[in-house]
Design an enzyme around this catalytic site. Sequence first.
Site, PDB file in Angstrom:
ATOM      1  N   GLU A  64      -6.301   1.467  -4.334  1.00  0.00           N
ATOM      2  CA  GLU A  64      -5.437   0.923  -3.451  1.00  0.00           C
ATOM      3  C   GLU A  64      -4.783  -0.515  -3.818  1.00  0.00           C
ATOM      4  OE1 GLU A  64      -7.564  -0.624  -0.082  1.00  0.00           O
ATOM      5  OE2 GLU A  64      -9.466  -1.432  -1.251  1.00  0.00           O
ATOM      6  N   CYS A  81       0.927  -1.171  -0.029  1.00  0.00           N
ATOM      7  CA  CYS A  81       0.009   0.073   0.181  1.00  0.00           C
ATOM      8  C   CYS A  81       0.779   1.360   0.053  1.00  0.00           C
ATOM      9  CB  CYS A  81      -1.057  -0.078   0.952  1.00  0.00           C
ATOM     10  SG  CYS A  81      -0.300   0.038   2.691  1.00  0.00           S
ATOM     11  N   HIS A 118      -2.611   0.973   6.860  1.00  0.00           N
ATOM     12  CA  HIS A 118      -3.010   0.715   5.514  1.00  0.00           C
ATOM     13  C   HIS A 118      -3.352   2.282   4.941  1.00  0.00           C
ATOM     14  CE1 HIS A 118      -4.299  -0.971   1.980  1.00  0.00           C
ATOM     15  NE2 HIS A 118      -5.576  -0.332   1.995  1.00  0.00           N
TER      16      HIS A 118
END
Length: 286
Positions: A173, A102, A161
């Site tokens: 993402e 991420c 995240h």
Amino acid sequence: MHNRTRQPTRTAAALLTALALAATPLTLGQASAAAPAPAACDVLSSGASAAAEKAVRAACTQLGVWYSWGGGHGPQPGPTYGQVDPSDPDSSQDPYRKGFDCSGFVRWAYAQATGQDILNGNAHSQYNSGRVSARFTAAQGLGPLLPGDLVVWGNARKVHHIAIYLGAGKMVEAKESGTKIMVSDVRLGGDYFGAVRVSAAPGQGTRHSTWGTDVWTHTEPSTTSPRVHKFAGPTAVRIQCQKRAQPVTAEGITNDAWSYLPDHKSWITNIYIKGPAWLDGVPTCP
């Protein structure tokens, strides 16, 4: 006899035809129902900076690239082969998948947009970056967000995240091992923590580092004022200015100097800033 023989035949045929016609619209409707169109990956609302829009459009070129744990954290921004995450059985193939995790994905997108590696680090360090120009809490929802803002999950101790907001409740993402870069709805439940806005230019102020654990900033240079942000551990911060205010005793130290952190719009006692009690090179707040 002839007519009586044919009439039931015509009646049965008509009945079969009527049943077929009645069934046809449903059958055709089921057969022609289109699958839902995939969510668009683009700048989905207005108001973002040019750099933020470039970051979104760069990120969208990577749809379909593998998530790879640890991917994107090479010497330069870009996809790399990942590592096995001991806590995730799905990551067993990540050393053979060239892609991004991420934060590696966010790093690359903003490097493409700005020509500089301004977000090198993990999700937690990106959330606390000196390039952050605005912060939004989970309680504020998505209303104040603009495309290119970074939405995060976790807490003050650890952001785990991070993704890039597109607008209209969507984000792009690198989600987790076994998946590829995708467009998703922003997940506001669970441990959604808020968002930050990134500035292409470094903010004003000098760079320093905090120390200690679970250190809070405050709305005013006083421990009795409301808390704003907690540094779970040593964190790089920008300091705009410092001033004399409430004396604080902590860690066996007493100091009345406080520093203003423009990225967090709050104050921290200089006890928890590495350096002398009164920081060298930092101006006095007006």
